[in-house]
Design a protein around this motif. Structure first.
Motif, PDB file in Angstrom:
ATOM      1  N   VAL A   1       3.824  19.963   3.180  1.00  0.00           N
ATOM      2  CA  VAL A   1       5.169  19.412   3.031  1.00  0.00           C
ATOM      3  C   VAL A   1       5.161  18.082   2.288  1.00  0.00           C
ATOM      4  CG1 VAL A   1       6.049  20.599   5.057  1.00  0.00           C
ATOM      5  CG2 VAL A   1       5.084  18.315   5.308  1.00  0.00           C
ATOM      6  N   GLY A   2       3.987  17.458   2.144  1.00  0.00           N
ATOM      7  CA  GLY A   2       3.877  16.233   1.360  1.00  0.00           C
ATOM      8  C   GLY A   2       4.483  15.017   2.030  1.00  0.00           C
ATOM      9  N   GLY A   3       4.880  14.064   1.197  1.00  0.00           N
ATOM     10  CA  GLY A   3       5.425  12.799   1.665  1.00  0.00           C
ATOM     11  C   GLY A   3       4.577  11.624   1.196  1.00  0.00           C
ATOM     12  N   ILE A   4       5.239  10.575   0.716  1.00  0.00           N
ATOM     13  CA  ILE A   4       4.580   9.338   0.300  1.00  0.00           C
ATOM     14  C   ILE A   4       5.201   8.190   1.088  1.00  0.00           C
ATOM     15  CG2 ILE A   4       4.077   7.773  -1.615  1.00  0.00           C
ATOM     16  CD1 ILE A   4       4.305  10.142  -3.506  1.00  0.00           C
ATOM     17  N   VAL A   5       4.350   7.331   1.643  1.00  0.00           N
ATOM     18  CA  VAL A   5       4.805   6.226   2.481  1.00  0.00           C
ATOM     19  C   VAL A   5       4.422   4.904   1.810  1.00  0.00           C
ATOM     20  CG1 VAL A   5       4.597   5.114   4.746  1.00  0.00           C
ATOM     21  CG2 VAL A   5       4.521   7.613   4.564  1.00  0.00           C
ATOM     22  N   ARG A   6       5.363   3.972   1.781  1.00  0.00           N
ATOM     23  CA  ARG A   6       5.062   2.603   1.336  1.00  0.00           C
ATOM     24  C   ARG A   6       4.978   1.697   2.551  1.00  0.00           C
ATOM     25  NH1 ARG A   6       7.681  -1.609  -3.131  1.00  0.00           N
ATOM     26  NH2 ARG A   6       6.989  -3.487  -2.053  1.00  0.00           N
ATOM     27  N   VAL A   7       3.889   0.907   2.611  1.00  0.00           N
ATOM     28  CA  VAL A   7       3.667  -0.062   3.683  1.00  0.00           C
ATOM     29  C   VAL A   7       3.459  -1.433   3.062  1.00  0.00           C
ATOM     30  CG1 VAL A   7       2.105  -0.778   5.534  1.00  0.00           C
ATOM     31  CG2 VAL A   7       2.664   1.649   5.248  1.00  0.00           C
ATOM     32  N   ASP A   8       4.141  -2.439   3.585  1.00  0.00           N
ATOM     33  CA  ASP A   8       3.940  -3.818   3.153  1.00  0.00           C
ATOM     34  C   ASP A   8       3.151  -4.574   4.217  1.00  0.00           C
ATOM     35  OD1 ASP A   8       5.362  -3.355   0.839  1.00  0.00           O
ATOM     36  OD2 ASP A   8       7.249  -4.169   1.610  1.00  0.00           O
ATOM     37  N   VAL A   9       2.129  -5.308   3.799  1.00  0.00           N
ATOM     38  CA  VAL A   9       1.321  -6.130   4.703  1.00  0.00           C
ATOM     39  C   VAL A   9       1.955  -7.511   4.759  1.00  0.00           C
ATOM     40  CG1 VAL A   9      -0.963  -7.055   5.178  1.00  0.00           C
ATOM     41  CG2 VAL A   9      -0.740  -4.831   4.063  1.00  0.00           C
ATOM     42  N   LYS A  10       2.447  -7.878   5.937  1.00  0.00           N
ATOM     43  CA  LYS A  10       3.181  -9.132   6.093  1.00  0.00           C
ATOM     44  C   LYS A  10       2.220 -10.297   6.282  1.00  0.00           C
ATOM     45  CE  LYS A  10       7.242  -8.136   6.342  1.00  0.00           C
ATOM     46  NZ  LYS A  10       8.144  -7.933   5.199  1.00  0.00           N
TER      47      LYS A  10
ATOM     48  N   VAL B   1       0.853  -1.179   0.000  1.00  0.00           N
ATOM     49  CA  VAL B   1       0.000   0.000   0.000  1.00  0.00           C
ATOM     50  C   VAL B   1       0.898   1.242   0.000  1.00  0.00           C
ATOM     51  CG1 VAL B   1      -1.804   1.278   1.213  1.00  0.00           C
ATOM     52  CG2 VAL B   1      -1.782  -1.223   1.308  1.00  0.00           C
ATOM     53  N   PHE B   2       0.503   2.235  -0.786  1.00  0.00           N
ATOM     54  CA  PHE B   2       1.186   3.528  -0.789  1.00  0.00           C
ATOM     55  C   PHE B   2       0.180   4.587  -0.325  1.00  0.00           C
ATOM     56  CE2 PHE B   2       2.956   0.922  -4.161  1.00  0.00           C
ATOM     57  CZ  PHE B   2       4.333   1.028  -3.984  1.00  0.00           C
ATOM     58  N   VAL B   3       0.624   5.481   0.559  1.00  0.00           N
ATOM     59  CA  VAL B   3      -0.233   6.555   1.067  1.00  0.00           C
ATOM     60  C   VAL B   3       0.481   7.879   0.839  1.00  0.00           C
ATOM     61  CG1 VAL B   3      -1.432   7.535   3.052  1.00  0.00           C
ATOM     62  CG2 VAL B   3      -1.247   5.044   2.818  1.00  0.00           C
ATOM     63  N   ALA B   4      -0.194   8.824   0.173  1.00  0.00           N
ATOM     64  CA  ALA B   4       0.366  10.151  -0.077  1.00  0.00           C
ATOM     65  C   ALA B   4      -0.281  11.163   0.859  1.00  0.00           C
ATOM     66  CB  ALA B   4       0.136  10.550  -1.532  1.00  0.00           C
TER      67      ALA B   4
ATOM     68  N   ALA C   1       9.054   8.754   0.929  1.00  0.00           N
ATOM     69  CA  ALA C   1       9.628   9.617  -0.107  1.00  0.00           C
ATOM     70  C   ALA C   1       9.257  11.068   0.196  1.00  0.00           C
ATOM     71  CB  ALA C   1       9.105   9.218  -1.483  1.00  0.00           C
ATOM     72  N   ASP C   2      10.240  11.934   0.136  1.00  0.00           N
ATOM     73  CA  ASP C   2      10.039  13.361   0.415  1.00  0.00           C
ATOM     74  C   ASP C   2       9.562  14.044  -0.860  1.00  0.00           C
ATOM     75  OD1 ASP C   2      10.022  15.839   1.556  1.00  0.00           O
ATOM     76  OD2 ASP C   2      12.191  16.147   1.408  1.00  0.00           O
ATOM     77  N   VAL C   3       8.296  13.803  -1.198  1.00  0.00           N
ATOM     78  CA  VAL C   3       7.701  14.341  -2.428  1.00  0.00           C
ATOM     79  C   VAL C   3       6.409  15.056  -2.071  1.00  0.00           C
ATOM     80  CG1 VAL C   3       6.658  13.768  -4.654  1.00  0.00           C
ATOM     81  CG2 VAL C   3       8.705  12.551  -3.884  1.00  0.00           C
ATOM     82  N   ARG C   4       6.261  16.292  -2.525  1.00  0.00           N
ATOM     83  CA  ARG C   4       5.014  17.040  -2.317  1.00  0.00           C
ATOM     84  C   ARG C   4       4.025  16.669  -3.417  1.00  0.00           C
ATOM     85  NH1 ARG C   4       8.942  21.022  -0.989  1.00  0.00           N
ATOM     86  NH2 ARG C   4       8.677  21.937   1.087  1.00  0.00           N
ATOM     87  N   SER C   5       3.464  15.484  -3.329  1.00  0.00           N
ATOM     88  CA  SER C   5       2.560  15.017  -4.377  1.00  0.00           C
ATOM     89  C   SER C   5       1.293  15.870  -4.399  1.00  0.00           C
ATOM     90  CB  SER C   5       2.203  13.551  -4.152  1.00  0.00           C
ATOM     91  OG  SER C   5       1.323  13.098  -5.154  1.00  0.00           O
TER      92      SER C   5
ATOM     93  N   GLY D   1      11.567   4.076  -3.218  1.00  0.00           N
ATOM     94  CA  GLY D   1      11.084   5.417  -2.940  1.00  0.00           C
ATOM     95  C   GLY D   1      11.948   6.538  -3.480  1.00  0.00           C
ATOM     96  N   LYS D   2      12.966   6.220  -4.256  1.00  0.00           N
ATOM     97  CA  LYS D   2      13.838   7.263  -4.794  1.00  0.00           C
ATOM     98  C   LYS D   2      13.182   7.947  -5.989  1.00  0.00           C
ATOM     99  CE  LYS D   2      18.202   5.155  -3.335  1.00  0.00           C
ATOM    100  NZ  LYS D   2      19.511   4.586  -3.780  1.00  0.00           N
ATOM    101  N   VAL D   3      13.321   9.278  -6.032  1.00  0.00           N
ATOM    102  CA  VAL D   3      12.818  10.040  -7.170  1.00  0.00           C
ATOM    103  C   VAL D   3      13.775   9.823  -8.339  1.00  0.00           C
ATOM    104  CG1 VAL D   3      12.285  12.326  -8.065  1.00  0.00           C
ATOM    105  CG2 VAL D   3      11.687  11.741  -5.703  1.00  0.00           C
ATOM    106  N   GLU D   4      13.264   9.247  -9.419  1.00  0.00           N
ATOM    107  CA  GLU D   4      14.121   8.934 -10.555  1.00  0.00           C
ATOM    108  C   GLU D   4      14.103  10.014 -11.616  1.00  0.00           C
ATOM    109  OE1 GLU D   4      13.416   5.050 -12.124  1.00  0.00           O
ATOM    110  OE2 GLU D   4      14.270   4.079 -10.349  1.00  0.00           O
ATOM    111  N   SER D   5      13.037  10.809 -11.649  1.00  0.00           N
ATOM    112  CA  SER D   5      12.958  11.832 -12.676  1.00  0.00           C
ATOM    113  C   SER D   5      11.989  12.928 -12.258  1.00  0.00           C
ATOM    114  CB  SER D   5      12.481  11.219 -14.000  1.00  0.00           C
ATOM    115  OG  SER D   5      12.333  12.203 -15.004  1.00  0.00           O
ATOM    116  N   THR D   6      12.334  14.169 -12.551  1.00  0.00           N
ATOM    117  CA  THR D   6      11.401  15.293 -12.406  1.00  0.00           C
ATOM    118  C   THR D   6      11.552  16.177 -13.625  1.00  0.00           C
ATOM    119  OG1 THR D   6      12.972  16.679 -11.189  1.00  0.00           O
ATOM    120  CG2 THR D   6      11.471  15.302  -9.889  1.00  0.00           C
TER     121      THR D   6
END
Length: 486
Positions: A378-387, A351-354, A398-402, A441-446
């Motif tokens: 300030v934004g931010g996107i979080v990835r969560v894995d359900v185990k 799951v990803f939450v912005a 990720a420090d992204v202002r989506s 979570g790395k920004v590859e392109s802007t």
């Protein structure tokens, strides 16, 4: 000359399932970018259009996941050409049918009347438009494509309409192919004719159509017979987001609770389970109502829809809540962001939450004060894995202002969004096309799209077409973003 394919309905859904499966295997073998945890997608809804492009959130499960590669995937090297297309209103829904024709659902500036646009797949220009009667606040915001590439929406006169398109004498047109009045079912639980408004429709796997109203009624319509039945949710509860469907039924979140609703033998909706959530002290800055900002998301590593998730409104941190769709039993809960108005992205066991906390929505879109009164975005996107042991684990942030609802591509493993960059020295904010690696979570392109209000993506979702073009709504039209040279 553009020649549309002729696949429709169940045949298209079955073929899409095969192609998605084969494509996933090929990509897994060919690239290290794709993440093997990202899949499977939910089972294709036979009453819906193409997988990934038939609804605002891609499919009826609201996964916000697509089997298609984005502009930065196999269609390009992340260098894109973006063209703004003015359509005279806030375009909340960009959909692409099996015939390859994009369609936009927009609310006209000033009147907020819903307008459907048929778009040229090569240029993005509007080929035809059709204005529908204006209804409540959500009129024209939510809708989807059925398995005949028709836009399904609720108009302001409380008719469930299917808007078709064709070409006659060289000219394209849009027209009402079917209209089913549903007013009595909409008002059945609020006491008077015209006392309620529909928020969103969505296709059931049987071919019938679900709807939810602002004052907490859920209905099911058989457009073949014209019959509509409805049930009331909790007293005083309000629906402010869209709805989702899976083979298990309908998921809807009110300002107080998450529900799973199923159809009885006679077509009457029945509440299967209800789960309260922490709704916090009030509406937060960067939210449009007091409660969850989530359209519920079906996802899962087995069937693709055995889980359903929302984000609550707890303070100071909101929690991602994951439940078993069949029983309502909670799988896990984990703090993720300060606040969000967006649906979580869900696929496989990920799951990803912005965050939208502090997003500067227009004042007319945010009724009443917020708690706290204001906050910076300030934004931010979080990835969560359900185990598999029933726990949630944060994988990265990720420090992204989506500034849009991101989309995850299963083919290339990237998240695609538009980020908002604060202007300096009084300059307007800038909006950038942004590509994020789903694994780390790395920004590859802007790449800069532009500055000023016409580029404001207002936390709207986009959709990626089969040609790798990202169609992204804005407050004044939409952005057509394609790999340079396409």
């Amino acid at each position: 000359m553009f020649t549309p394919p002729t696949l429709r309905g169940t045949d298209f859904a079955r073929l899409t399932t095969v192609l998605v499966t084969v494509g996933a295997l090929m990509v897994a073998a060919a690239t290290a970018t794709a993440d093997p945890r990202l899949g499977p997608l939910p089972a294709p809804n036979p009453a819906l259009g193409p997988v990934g492009t038939a609804s605002q959130h891609g499919d009826s499960a609201a996964s916000d996941a697509t089997p298609l590669a984005g502009p930065g995937g196999r269609h390009g090297n992340n260098t894109v050409t973006a063209t703004f297309k003015p359509l005279g209103g806030n375009c909340t829904n960009l959909l692409i049918g099996a015939d390859g024709m994009p369609q936009a659902m927009c609310s006209k500036t000033g009147t907020l009347a819903p307008v459907v646009h048929l778009l040229d797949p090569a240029t993005g220009d509007s080929l035809a438009s059709l204005e529908l009667p204006r209804g409540g606040m959500f009129s024209g915001v939510y809708g989807y494509l059925d398995n005949a590439d028709r836009v399904v929406a609720i108009d302001g006169e409380r008719n469930l309409v299917r808007v078709a398109h064709d070409r006659r004498d060289g000219a394209w047109r849009l027209f009402i192919a079917e209209s089913t009045p549903i007013g009595p079912a909409v008002d059945a639980h609020c006491g008077a004719p015209g006392c309620d408004t529909v928020v969103a429709p969505m296709a059931d796997y049987s071919g019938k159509v679900w709807f939810a109203t602002q004052r907490g009624t859920v209905g099911l319509v058989d457009t073949g017979s014209g019959r509509a039945h409805s049930v009331a949710l909790g007293s005083g509860e309000v629906v402010t987001n869209s709805i989702s469907t899976s083979p298990d039924g309908l998921a809807v979140a009110t300002t107080h609770a998450l529900y799973l609703v199923r159809a009885g033998a006679d077509g009457t909706p029945t509440i299967a389970w209800r789960k309260d959530y922490d709704r916090g002290p009030g509406r937060k800055p960067g939210q449009l109502s007091w409660g969850t900002g989530s359209t519920p998301t079906f996802f899962g590593p087995g069937t693709g829809s055995e889980y359903v998730a929302i984000v609550d409104n707890a303070a100071p941190k909101e929690n991602l809540l994951v439940f078993h769709a069949g029983t309502g039993e909670q799988v896990c809960s984990i703090p993720v962001v300060d606040g969000t108005e967006n649906s979580p992205i869900g696929v496989g066991d990920t799951v990803f939450v912005a965050s939208t906390y502090g997003y500067p929505y227009p004042p007319q879109a945010t009724p009443g004060p917020s708690v706290p009164p204001q906050a910076d975005f300030v934004g931010g996107i979080v990835r969560v894995d359900v185990k598999r042991n029933g726990t949630c684990q944060q994988r990265w942030t990720a420090d992204v202002r989506s500034a849009a609802v991101p989309k995850i591509s299963l083919e290339d493993g990237h998240l695609y969004t538009v980020s908002r960059v604060p202007g300096q020295g009084g300059a307007p904010d800038r909006f950038d096309y942004t590509v994020i690696n789903g694994q780390n979570g790395k920004v590859e392109s802007t790449q800069t799209l532009g500055a000023g209000p016409q580029f404001n993506t207002l936390q709207l979702p986009g959709n990626i077409g089969p040609n790798g073009v990202l169609y992204q709504g804005t407050v004044a039209g939409y952005l057509r973003i394609a790999a340079t040279g396409r």
